[in-house]
Design a protein around this motif. Structure first.
Motif, PDB file in Angstrom:
ATOM      1  N   CYS A  21       0.798  -1.231   0.000  1.00 20.78           N
ATOM      2  CA  CYS A  21       0.000   0.000   0.000  1.00 20.78           C
ATOM      3  C   CYS A  21       0.830   1.281   0.000  1.00 20.78           C
ATOM      4  N   GLY A  22       2.103   1.200   0.323  1.00 22.18           N
ATOM      5  CA  GLY A  22       2.958   2.378   0.297  1.00 22.18           C
ATOM      6  C   GLY A  22       3.035   3.146   1.609  1.00 22.18           C
ATOM      7  N   ARG A  23       2.285   2.735   2.609  1.00 21.64           N
ATOM      8  CA  ARG A  23       2.378   3.398   3.915  1.00 21.64           C
ATOM      9  C   ARG A  23       3.761   3.153   4.501  1.00 21.64           C
ATOM     10  N   PRO A  24       4.211   4.010   5.410  1.00 21.13           N
ATOM     11  CA  PRO A  24       5.524   3.778   6.017  1.00 21.13           C
ATOM     12  C   PRO A  24       5.512   2.542   6.918  1.00 21.13           C
ATOM     13  N   VAL A  25       6.585   1.782   6.845  1.00 23.70           N
ATOM     14  CA  VAL A  25       6.754   0.594   7.672  1.00 23.70           C
ATOM     15  C   VAL A  25       7.914   0.882   8.620  1.00 23.70           C
ATOM     16  N   ARG A  26       7.638   0.887   9.867  1.00 26.51           N
ATOM     17  CA  ARG A  26       8.664   1.156  10.867  1.00 26.51           C
ATOM     18  C   ARG A  26       9.523  -0.090  11.037  1.00 26.51           C
ATOM     19  N   GLN A  27      10.828   0.077  10.920  1.00 32.32           N
ATOM     20  CA  GLN A  27      11.762  -1.027  11.058  1.00 32.32           C
ATOM     21  C   GLN A  27      12.350  -1.032  12.458  1.00 32.32           C
ATOM     22  N   SER A  28      12.566  -2.216  12.997  1.00 33.89           N
ATOM     23  CA  SER A  28      13.115  -2.326  14.348  1.00 33.89           C
ATOM     24  C   SER A  28      14.625  -2.180  14.360  1.00 33.89           C
ATOM     25  N   GLY A  29      15.277  -2.447  13.249  1.00 31.07           N
ATOM     26  CA  GLY A  29      16.731  -2.352  13.192  1.00 31.07           C
ATOM     27  C   GLY A  29      17.428  -3.677  13.392  1.00 31.07           C
ATOM     28  N   THR A  30      16.733  -4.671  13.920  1.00 35.05           N
ATOM     29  CA  THR A  30      17.325  -6.003  14.061  1.00 35.05           C
ATOM     30  C   THR A  30      16.472  -6.993  13.281  1.00 35.05           C
ATOM     31  N   GLY A  31      17.102  -8.041  12.828  1.00 31.67           N
ATOM     32  CA  GLY A  31      16.372  -9.068  12.088  1.00 31.67           C
ATOM     33  C   GLY A  31      16.126  -8.659  10.649  1.00 31.67           C
ATOM     34  N   PRO A  33      14.278  -7.080   7.562  1.00 28.97           N
ATOM     35  CA  PRO A  33      13.420  -5.898   7.432  1.00 28.97           C
ATOM     36  C   PRO A  33      11.988  -6.278   7.053  1.00 28.97           C
ATOM     37  N   ARG A  34      11.039  -5.579   7.624  1.00 26.85           N
ATOM     38  CA  ARG A  34       9.635  -5.804   7.277  1.00 26.85           C
ATOM     39  C   ARG A  34       9.351  -5.213   5.913  1.00 26.85           C
ATOM     40  N   GLU A  35       8.465  -5.859   5.183  1.00 26.52           N
ATOM     41  CA  GLU A  35       8.076  -5.376   3.860  1.00 26.52           C
ATOM     42  C   GLU A  35       6.686  -4.756   3.874  1.00 26.52           C
ATOM     43  N   TYR A  36       5.853  -5.135   4.828  1.00 30.56           N
ATOM     44  CA  TYR A  36       4.452  -4.718   4.843  1.00 30.56           C
ATOM     45  C   TYR A  36       4.123  -4.027   6.163  1.00 30.56           C
ATOM     46  N   CYS A  37       3.197  -3.084   6.085  1.00 25.90           N
ATOM     47  CA  CYS A  37       2.839  -2.341   7.290  1.00 25.90           C
ATOM     48  C   CYS A  37       1.862  -3.119   8.169  1.00 25.90           C
ATOM     49  N   ARG A  38       1.049  -3.977   7.562  1.00 26.72           N
ATOM     50  CA  ARG A  38       0.051  -4.740   8.316  1.00 26.72           C
ATOM     51  C   ARG A  38      -0.025  -6.155   7.759  1.00 26.72           C
ATOM     52  N   ARG A  39      -0.618  -7.044   8.551  1.00 25.29           N
ATOM     53  CA  ARG A  39      -0.799  -8.421   8.088  1.00 25.29           C
ATOM     54  C   ARG A  39      -1.732  -8.473   6.888  1.00 25.29           C
ATOM     55  N   SER A  40      -2.714  -7.589   6.835  1.00 22.77           N
ATOM     56  CA  SER A  40      -3.646  -7.603   5.698  1.00 22.77           C
ATOM     57  C   SER A  40      -2.921  -7.239   4.400  1.00 22.77           C
TER      58      SER A  40
END
Length: 97
Positions: A21-31, A33-40
């Motif tokens: 969807c293009g919304r910002p995804v906050r990254q934790s810095g470890t592990g 990187p997340r690609e999606y902002c929500r599970r949906s």
């Protein structure tokens, strides 16, 4: 050596856009990187990949069927022409011309 860790997405705030969807995804810095902002969003992306995969399989099947039809037509044409070469021409009285 440089002790600084580079930002996750290069803009320094640690947020990258959601792949769906293009919304910002906050990254934790470890592990990883997340690609999606929500599970949906992750689910919708998965469903889209499945649809695209099914379309690709259907296209490959359609091309294979078309290729098989072309080969069958070519074989039939070759068989017909060789059969014509083997036919003996006989006149009405039974003698060969």
């Amino acid at each position: 050596m440089n002790d600084e860790t580079p930002p996750v997405d290069g803009d320094g705030d640690g947020a990258s856009p959601c792949a769906w969807c293009g919304r910002p995804v906050r990254q934790s810095g470890t592990g990883r990187p997340r690609e999606y902002c929500r599970r949906s969003c992750r689910q919708r992306a998965y469903e889209e990949r499945q649809i695209q995969q099914r379309i690709a399989v259907a296209n490959q099947a359609a091309l294979a069927i078309a290729r098989d039809k072309q080969l069958a037509a070519a074989d039939a044409a070759a068989t017909d022409s060789s059969r014509d070469d083997q036919i003996r021409h006989v006149t009405v009285d039974g003698s060969e011309p």
